[in-house]
Design an enzyme around this catalytic site. Structure first.
Site, PDB file in Angstrom:
ATOM      1  N   ASP A  53       1.763   4.320  -3.306  1.00  0.00           N
ATOM      2  CA  ASP A  53       1.464   5.819  -3.217  1.00  0.00           C
ATOM      3  C   ASP A  53       2.881   6.406  -3.822  1.00  0.00           C
ATOM      4  OD1 ASP A  53      -1.052   5.619  -2.618  1.00  0.00           O
ATOM      5  OD2 ASP A  53      -1.074   7.368  -1.166  1.00  0.00           O
ATOM      6  N   ASP A  59       0.703  -1.026   0.108  1.00  0.00           N
ATOM      7  CA  ASP A  59       0.024   0.058   0.137  1.00  0.00           C
ATOM      8  C   ASP A  59       0.839   1.215  -0.097  1.00  0.00           C
ATOM      9  OD1 ASP A  59      -2.407   1.770   0.248  1.00  0.00           O
ATOM     10  OD2 ASP A  59      -1.836   1.794   2.333  1.00  0.00           O
TER      11      ASP A  59
END
Ligand code: NAD
Ligand code: IPM
Ligand code: MN
Length: 359
Positions: free
Chosen positions: A256, A252
């Site tokens: 980004d 995760d």
């Protein structure tokens, strides 16, 4: 999935915030590509939850698996739902309950101007993160005890199963074997990213399984990096990465960061995949409440996500046409403001749809 002549059924869940703006653009582009698909839209999201407290209707996940070939989702998260319960139940619900264990997040720089790093060109940013999607700290194992007292305890367990670790690592090796880079050269290396110097129990399992599975793929190079070191390397020399496999939470976070290399969250696509089962495709970004409803969100992440979905369903030429149109738009600055253009969400989407429709 092999190409056949049947119409593919796609469940569409636009969700919240900018999900409701970028998904309609992705649908226009898919329509323009003349792919043999039909859409069924679902209103799952914050509005529905606030109206009738439904997150996912009873039998929702089995319905998706039974009646659809793929799911296209937008984003979930709304400031009015402080607990984020609907996002958890819908988004993490699909990932966990439909066992979509491989979160595939390609990282590609389409144009040097989009990268915040100096002297980095498209050939230097072309890797993929394979994120474990059904375990880790996301399982909700743990709890809060003595809440609201000075003795409060909160635990969030990191669950790593032999089966779960093995299947995601094997998926990464298979992916490496079966995919080429954008320039057509073969992918060669799988890097496992963990934090086994500190998280020794989970780390030990990942390390052992990585070695075992790697032995089945002698032609593929292997490498290891701790997640903190990987973050530094990603901004120093992104060209060294090829296929990166990691757990749910590290995946995760690093995606980004990786989205930053591509021009921001508005450019990043992903698929939540279980080979042979109904899989779900969604842009990496969230619902971006501050920019929602203003026609400024970048729809390209959602549009590239639909290309990923079409390719997964066997519409490889249609997917390639969509990707080529996005590349053209980026080069000609027919884009939203976040990546240097002057168009709105609808106008940027319409430009791609028009271009795809003419091909
Ligand atoms: P976010 O991805 O929504 O936004 C982060 C930043 O990126 C913001 O500055 C936003 O304006 C920008 N951004 C994101 N998408 C963009 C786009 N398409 N075009 C232009 N700019 C874009 O992340 P956040 O702010 O941390 O979270 C907002 C909400 O979204 C929260 O409720 C969060 O839980 C949720 N969320 C959902 C998903 C998902 O559904 N897959 C993913 C991430 C976050
Ligand atoms: C993502 C998101 C989700 C995640 C959130 C919204 C639960 O950040 O898809 O990257 O953490 O997986
Ligand atoms: Mn995320």
């Amino acid at each position: 999935m092999a190409q056949d002549n049947s119409t593919k059924r796609i469940a569409v869940i636009a969700g919240d915030g900018i999900g409701k703006e970028v998904i309609p653009q992705a649908l226009e582009v898919i329509r323009a590509s003349r792919s043999n698909v039909e859409f069924t839209e679902f209103d799952w999201g914050a509005d529905r939850f606030l109206r009738d407290r439904t997150t996912v209707p009873p039998d929702g996940f089995s319905m998706l698996g039974r009646d659809f070939d793929a799911i296209l989702a937008g984003a979930f998260g709304d400031p009015r739902v402080k607990t984020n319960i609907h996002a958890k139940e819908i988004l993490l619900g699909m990932r966990f309950k439909m066992d979509l264990y491989a979160n595939v997040r390609p990282v590609r720089l389409l144009d040097a101007a989009l990268c915040p790093l100096k002297n980095v060109e498209p050939k230097d940013v072309d890797f993929v993160v394979i994120r474990e999607n059904t375990e880790g700290v996301y399982t909700d194992a743990g709890g809060i005890f003595k809440q609201g007292t000075p003795d409060e305890i909160a635990t969030q367990e990191d669950i790593n199963t032999r089966k779960g670790v093995e299947r995601i690592i094997r998926y990464a090796f298979d992916y490496c074997e079966q995919h080429t880079k954008l320039d057509g050269s073969p992918r060669r290396r799988v890097l496992m990213c963990d934090k086994s110097n500190a998280l020794t129990h989970a780390g030990s399992l990942w390390q052992r399984v990585f070695k075992e599975v790697a032995a089945e793929f002698p032609q593929i190079e292997t490498q290891h990096m701790y997640v903190d070191a990987l973050c530094l390397q990603m901004v120093r020399d992104p060209g060294q990465f090829d296929v990166v496999v990691t757990n749910n939470m590290f995946g995760d976070i690093i995606t980004d960061l990786a989205a930053g290399l591509q021009g921001g969250l508005g450019m990043a696509a992903s698929g939540n995949i279980h080979p042979g089962k109904t899989s779900m495709f969604e842009p990496v970004h969230g619902s971006a409440p501050p920019i929602a409803g203003k026609n400024v969100a970048n729809p390209f992440g959602a549009i590239l996500t639909s290309a990923m979905m079409l390719s997964h369903l066997g519409f490889t030429q249609e997917a390639a046409r969509i990707e080529a149109a996005v590349l053209d738009a980026v080069r000609q600055r027919k884009t939203t403001q976040d990546i240097g253009g002057t168009l709105g969400t609808r106008e940027a989407g319409a430009w791609i749809a028009e271009r795809v429709g003419h091909d």
